[in-house]
Design a protein around this motif. Sequence first.
Motif, short mmCIF file in Angstrom:
data_model
loop_
_atom_site.label_atom_id
_atom_site.label_comp_id
_atom_site.label_asym_id
_atom_site.label_seq_id
_atom_site.Cartn_x
_atom_site.Cartn_y
_atom_site.Cartn_z
N PRO A 76 0.84 -1.20 -0.05
CA PRO A 76 0.14 0.10 -0.12
C PRO A 76 0.87 1.18 -0.10
CG PRO A 76 -0.10 -1.12 2.27
CD PRO A 76 0.62 -1.92 1.31
N ALA A 77 0.25 2.32 -0.91
CA ALA A 77 1.16 3.52 -1.07
C ALA A 77 1.34 4.44 0.31
CB ALA A 77 0.66 4.32 -2.34
N ASP A 78 0.27 4.00 1.37
CA ASP A 78 0.26 4.92 2.36
C ASP A 78 0.87 4.11 3.71
OD1 ASP A 78 -1.61 2.87 2.75
OD2 ASP A 78 -3.33 4.30 3.95
N ALA A 79 1.66 3.20 3.28
CA ALA A 79 2.32 2.27 4.51
C ALA A 79 3.28 3.31 5.29
CB ALA A 79 3.12 1.25 3.91
N VAL A 80 2.79 3.00 6.70
CA VAL A 80 3.66 3.96 7.68
C VAL A 80 5.22 3.54 7.85
CG1 VAL A 80 3.38 2.59 9.61
CG2 VAL A 80 3.79 5.14 9.84
N LEU A 81 5.42 2.22 7.44
CA LEU A 81 7.09 1.47 7.21
C LEU A 81 6.75 0.34 6.70
CD1 LEU A 81 7.30 -0.53 9.74
CD2 LEU A 81 6.85 1.21 11.21
N PRO A 101 5.76 3.92 -5.97
CA PRO A 101 6.18 5.11 -6.32
C PRO A 101 5.81 6.45 -5.44
CG PRO A 101 5.39 4.16 -7.89
CD PRO A 101 4.99 3.36 -6.98
N LYS A 102 4.53 5.94 -4.86
CA LYS A 102 4.14 7.40 -4.27
C LYS A 102 4.10 7.35 -2.45
CE LYS A 102 1.20 9.36 -7.50
NZ LYS A 102 0.14 9.25 -8.33
N LEU A 103 5.02 6.20 -2.03
CA LEU A 103 5.22 6.10 -0.67
C LEU A 103 5.97 7.33 0.04
CD1 LEU A 103 5.12 3.52 1.39
CD2 LEU A 103 7.60 3.41 0.91
N PRO A 104 5.20 7.73 1.20
CA PRO A 104 5.61 9.16 1.64
C PRO A 104 7.11 9.01 1.95
CG PRO A 104 3.56 8.38 2.58
CD PRO A 104 4.15 7.30 1.65
#
Length: 337
Positions: A76-81, A101-104
């Motif tokens: 998931p692109a919103d994974a915290v780690l 590509p969009k991982l924070p």
Amino acid sequence: MSVADDASTGTAGDRPVAVVGAGAWGTALAIQAARAGFRVSLWARDPGDLLLADGSCRRLPGHRLPEAVTVTGRVPADAVLLLVAVPTQHLRPVLARVLPPKLPPASPLVACCKGFERTTLKLPAAIMADVAPDRPTAVLSGPNFAGEVAAGLPAAAVVAASEAALAARLAAMLSTSSFRLYDNADPVGVQCAGAAKNVVAIAAGAAIGAGLGENARAALVTRGLAEIARLAEALGGRADTVAGLSGMGDLLLTCTGAASRNYGFGLELGRGRRPDDILAERSTVAEGVATAPVLEQLGRQLGVSLPIAGTVAALIAGRLTLADARDQLLSRPLTQE
Ligand SMILES: NC(=O)C1=CN([C@@H]2O[C@H](COP(=O)(O)OP(=O)(O)OC[C@H]3O[C@@H](n4cnc5c(N)ncnc54)[C@H](O)[C@@H]3O)[C@@H](O)[C@H]2O)C=CC1
Ligand SMILES: O=C(CO)COP(=O)(O)O
């Protein structure tokens, strides 16, 4: 919510933890992250193949995934780690393929595998930095059989990062009353210990398999520890890290615990079986097999004496018989401890 917020408040936050690799260790880490309060996304190479008919996990039969864990083919692109637990030789291509590509930019990659990459002689954090150059990285290692962690039995490990605050935040996020994480600022020492102990475990297994006795095993473990400390220092790590959970702790477990795949591989080797035949019967990884020749090469390049690793590499490559291996280690010039 940032990693710092999650850790400082002690809450799980809304964003999921991603685990990459649904082998025994990735599955156990997913269960542990769920226990710590996170939603977890467990990336499997073949998600459809993960569960057995009774609903338990293929790599950890008897263990079921908690509701908070979703098995997926996409990180998931919103994974915290990201907890990355694929075998070291597959780490580079798998990470390059699955990293969103969009991982924070602040979401760290945490290497949970134990080995050196055969083609580059690199440790996991350096491989991750090649794939994702500006992203924070950390490593997690220690004496942890996956089945016991999945079952919630008491265990401890170490989380290391060159940014000490990151290691402390990760330790706070992932620790629970059954899984205690210590933070550490020496990722090179931790990774070197975690990788090299697998090679010493093969040696310990071979000694027992060949009937050389418990004294021989104790000598191998102790001198193996000295060997790992020399290598860690030559690579820029600290010898005292190697005396901790990732080194001494994991040597104790892996050189004595029957559940160790590396020890089991060594045991078969010591009984006189051929390496290829032993590996052909297995579907699980014994990282020490690929790491032994890397240690031999690093020892030569760095001018570090690694006699046990060199002997294991030669034994696996068929350059030494068991009897020669024993003689080679015992006939080295006498030296101070
Ligand atoms: N099993 C354990 O108790 C522990 C393992 N580790 C480390 O975790 C790492 C992973 O080990 P395990 O989970 O035990 O592995 P495993 O032997 O249970 O499973 C290997 C996994 O790798 C996958 N795999 C194989 N070839 C692949 C490829 N070409 N591309 C992508 N994936 C591939 C398989 O599908 C499988 O899920 C290793 O570095 C190991 O040293 C660390 C601590 C404990
Ligand atoms: O690293 C491990 C325990 O800490 C697992 O050891 P094996 O890979 O030898 O099974």
